[in-house]
Write an enzyme that holds these catalytic residues in place. Structure first.
Site, PDB file in Angstrom:
ATOM      1  N   LYS A  36       0.831  -1.208   0.000  1.00 18.34           N
ATOM      2  CA  LYS A  36       0.000   0.000   0.000  1.00 18.34           C
ATOM      3  C   LYS A  36       0.866   1.258   0.000  1.00 18.34           C
ATOM      4  O   LYS A  36       0.596   2.215  -0.738  1.00 18.34           O
ATOM      5  CB  LYS A  36      -0.928  -0.005   1.216  1.00 18.34           C
ATOM      6  CG  LYS A  36      -1.900   1.165   1.281  1.00 18.34           C
ATOM      7  CD  LYS A  36      -2.667   1.193   2.593  1.00 18.34           C
ATOM      8  CE  LYS A  36      -3.594   0.020   2.737  1.00 18.34           C
ATOM      9  NZ  LYS A  36      -4.428   0.118   3.979  1.00 18.34           N
ATOM     10  N   THR A 122     -13.075   5.298  15.094  1.00 15.79           N
ATOM     11  CA  THR A 122     -14.338   5.193  15.828  1.00 15.79           C
ATOM     12  C   THR A 122     -14.159   4.237  17.000  1.00 15.79           C
ATOM     13  O   THR A 122     -13.968   3.035  16.808  1.00 15.79           O
ATOM     14  CB  THR A 122     -15.455   4.710  14.902  1.00 15.79           C
ATOM     15  OG1 THR A 122     -15.606   5.637  13.826  1.00 15.79           O
ATOM     16  CG2 THR A 122     -16.779   4.594  15.654  1.00 15.79           C
ATOM     17  N   GLU A 157     -18.565   7.946   2.332  1.00 20.28           N
ATOM     18  CA  GLU A 157     -17.842   7.386   1.189  1.00 20.28           C
ATOM     19  C   GLU A 157     -18.491   7.884  -0.096  1.00 20.28           C
ATOM     20  O   GLU A 157     -19.700   7.951  -0.221  1.00 20.28           O
ATOM     21  CB  GLU A 157     -17.871   5.854   1.243  1.00 20.28           C
ATOM     22  CG  GLU A 157     -17.053   5.308   2.397  1.00 20.28           C
ATOM     23  CD  GLU A 157     -16.845   3.816   2.300  1.00 20.28           C
ATOM     24  OE1 GLU A 157     -16.482   3.334   1.211  1.00 20.28           O
ATOM     25  OE2 GLU A 157     -17.057   3.132   3.315  1.00 20.28           O
ATOM     26  N   ASN A 210     -24.545   8.143  13.665  1.00 15.15           N
ATOM     27  CA  ASN A 210     -24.722   7.049  12.708  1.00 15.15           C
ATOM     28  C   ASN A 210     -25.968   6.232  13.008  1.00 15.15           C
ATOM     29  O   ASN A 210     -26.670   5.780  12.094  1.00 15.15           O
ATOM     30  CB  ASN A 210     -23.481   6.157  12.681  1.00 15.15           C
ATOM     31  CG  ASN A 210     -22.383   6.741  11.822  1.00 15.15           C
ATOM     32  OD1 ASN A 210     -22.570   7.754  11.146  1.00 15.15           O
ATOM     33  ND2 ASN A 210     -21.216   6.123  11.841  1.00 15.15           N
ATOM     34  N   PHE A 251     -31.713  10.446   3.450  1.00 13.68           N
ATOM     35  CA  PHE A 251     -31.836   9.128   4.086  1.00 13.68           C
ATOM     36  C   PHE A 251     -33.296   8.677   4.201  1.00 13.68           C
ATOM     37  O   PHE A 251     -33.626   7.861   5.051  1.00 13.68           O
ATOM     38  CB  PHE A 251     -31.158   9.113   5.460  1.00 13.68           C
ATOM     39  CG  PHE A 251     -29.667   9.346   5.381  1.00 13.68           C
ATOM     40  CD1 PHE A 251     -28.810   8.287   5.167  1.00 13.68           C
ATOM     41  CD2 PHE A 251     -29.146  10.619   5.488  1.00 13.68           C
ATOM     42  CE1 PHE A 251     -27.442   8.499   5.069  1.00 13.68           C
ATOM     43  CE2 PHE A 251     -27.788  10.845   5.390  1.00 13.68           C
ATOM     44  CZ  PHE A 251     -26.931   9.777   5.181  1.00 13.68           C
ATOM     45  N   ALA A 254     -36.584   4.560   0.338  1.00 12.16           N
ATOM     46  CA  ALA A 254     -36.928   3.157   0.586  1.00 12.16           C
ATOM     47  C   ALA A 254     -36.180   2.274  -0.399  1.00 12.16           C
ATOM     48  O   ALA A 254     -36.023   2.620  -1.569  1.00 12.16           O
ATOM     49  CB  ALA A 254     -38.427   2.954   0.443  1.00 12.16           C
ATOM     50  N   GLY A 255     -35.714   1.121   0.069  1.00 19.43           N
ATOM     51  CA  GLY A 255     -34.975   0.239  -0.819  1.00 19.43           C
ATOM     52  C   GLY A 255     -34.378  -0.940  -0.080  1.00 19.43           C
ATOM     53  O   GLY A 255     -34.963  -1.460   0.870  1.00 19.43           O
ATOM     54  N   CYS A 262     -19.725   1.602   8.238  1.00 19.34           N
ATOM     55  CA  CYS A 262     -20.043   2.402   9.429  1.00 19.34           C
ATOM     56  C   CYS A 262     -21.387   2.058  10.055  1.00 19.34           C
ATOM     57  O   CYS A 262     -21.436   1.644  11.212  1.00 19.34           O
ATOM     58  CB  CYS A 262     -20.005   3.892   9.074  1.00 19.34           C
ATOM     59  SG  CYS A 262     -18.340   4.499   8.705  1.00 19.34           S
TER      60      CYS A 262
END
Length: 434
Positions: A36, A122, A157, A210, A251, A254-255, A262
């Site tokens: 990396k 976190t 993201e 969150n 947010f 619907a889905g 997270c």
């Protein structure tokens, strides 16, 4: 201008490092993965994130951003150290703090002058910040002070660079007021609200934020199940709700539900924290149950529309948990694909970006094929499932797809398409209470 070391150059760490360099600081990123680090030194990044490759290359070329596998090299001039390593969930749902603790240990062992250690990973409230501070104190050379500051990230993201430069707020938790003020000064050019608080409250703010966003998603999915039974259009309902400033439109789609690195981890961790302290959160468990249920509901809708799944060929468009990323962690699409294959269906899948990462997690097999484009994925299929909200899927030639398919079912799991237009082409359009 500060000299800053960033420990861990994954999604959060690399974004943090590159954006701090762009603000004029000298930054060194540390990671134990030599491959990396080699890639980053060549100006390439190991994951997909809009704007980040250009930012890394520009600041590396300018000499403000470098990378190493050696803590002493990164720490040589560092005024501040950001810890940005992972805290993956354990089987019990608690966060695994081992990477954070090892990073703190190595930072302390490599320190040669006073500095501020900033915990951006976190980490759950309830003793973990105290534990990290104790590790620093145990391993720091005599006479060197390194106060700990908790500064959680709130990046999305797919828009992490934008979010870094246009934050809604900065939350800074510290026992040392002067250290908190120095970290707050990093955010001064960004002109955002800054909350100075204690470390536990800063940690809890991340989890509560969150959990609330995940709740909005599960709430609208629960409402969609009721709306479907009474004949209401959930997209109109969500739009009507979203006009209310107290609710907001974000947010409320619907889905298939939420995924990623997270929301699933943090909601699970918050419920585990509650139980650790003698409280069972029915609410948080309901949020998780509803989210998991959306994936089963998706499969059930396809099963009903096709009169059974065994032997049917299903096109799945989208593998990442959301658009503009190659992240497939906790991806609803991969969960649904597993369920479809288990019920005897054949899956032909495509994603504009995430196929390499998906294939590492879920390799192709006799009933799962990864296809080079959406048209190849739809060829000969009985149904198409839109599982990720890639804008590219909206602009596909759906007439061409209609002609190439064996069946005519489209399950729009992300509300991307116009139902009227798709039905006018001869498709059977399905969605969640649409």
């Amino acid at each position: 201008m500060k000299h800053i070391a960033v420990i861990g150059v994954g999604y959060v760490g690399l974004t943090t490092a590159a954006c701090l360099a762009e603000l004029g600081h000298h930054v060194v990123g540390v990671d134990m993965d030599e491959g990396k680090i080699s890639m980053l030194r060549q100006g390439r990044i190991p994951f997909s994130e809009p704007e980040l490759p250009e930012l890394v290359e520009r600041n590396h070329q300018a000499g403000r951003l470098d990378f190493t596998t050696a803590y002493p090299e990164a720490m040589q001039q560092a005024d501040m150290v950001f810890i940005c390593v992972g805290t993956p969930p354990t089987p019990s749902g608690h966060a695994d703090m081992s990477q954070v603790e090892e990073a703190a240990r190595q930072v302390a062992l490599s320190a040669r002058h006073p500095l501020i250690v900033i915990l951006k990973s976190t980490t759950p409230p309830g003793g973990n910040a105290e534990r990290v501070a104790a590790i620093l104190a145990s391993y720091l050379p005599l006479g060197i002070n390194a106060p700990l500051v908790v500064n959680p990230e709130f990046l999305r993201e797919g828009s992490a660079v934008y979010d870094t430069f246009h934050p809604d707020r900065a939350v800074i938790g510290a026992w040392d007021a002067s250290a908190a003020e120095e970290v707050a000064a990093l955010y001064a050019p960004l002109r955002c609200p800054v909350l100075l608080t204690d470390p536990v409250s800063a940690q809890f703010t991340k989890y509560a934020s969150n959990a609330f966003l995940a709740t909005k998603i599960s709430f609208i999915n629960e409402i969609s199940r009721i709306a479907e039974r009474v004949g209401a259009n959930i997209h109109a309902v969500a739009q009507g709700m979203g006009f209310d400033d107290r609710i907001g439109a974000e947010f409320l789609e619907a889905g298939l539900g939420y995924g990623g690195s997270c929301f699933p981890k943090d909601v699970l961790a918050l419920s585990a924290i509650a139980e650790q302290h003698g409280y069972y959160s029915q609410f948080l468990h309901a949020v998780m149950d509803i989210n998991a249920g959306q994936r089963s509901l998706t499969v059930a809708k396809l099963d009903e529309a096709l009169g059974g799944l065994h032997g049917k060929r299903i096109c799945v468009l989208g593998l990442a948990f959301k658009s503009h990323t190659d992240d497939v962690r906790e991806s609803p699409a991969l969960s649904v694909i597993s369920m479809l294959c288990q019920q005897g269906a054949y899956v032909q899948a495509h994603d504009p970006v995430a196929m390499p990462t998906a294939q590492k997690v879920q390799p192709s097999h006799d009933t799962l094929e990864y296809c080079p484009d959406a048209y190849a994925a739809a060829l000969g299929c009985h149904a198409v499932l839109i599982a990720t909200n890639w804008p590219e899927f909206r602009s596909l030639d759906w007439s061409r797809i209609h002609t190439s398919m064996t069946g005519k079912v489209v399950l729009d799991g992300r509300g991307l398409l116009s139902p009227d237009e798709i039905r006018a082409m001869g498709f059977e359009y399905l969605a969640f209470a649409n």
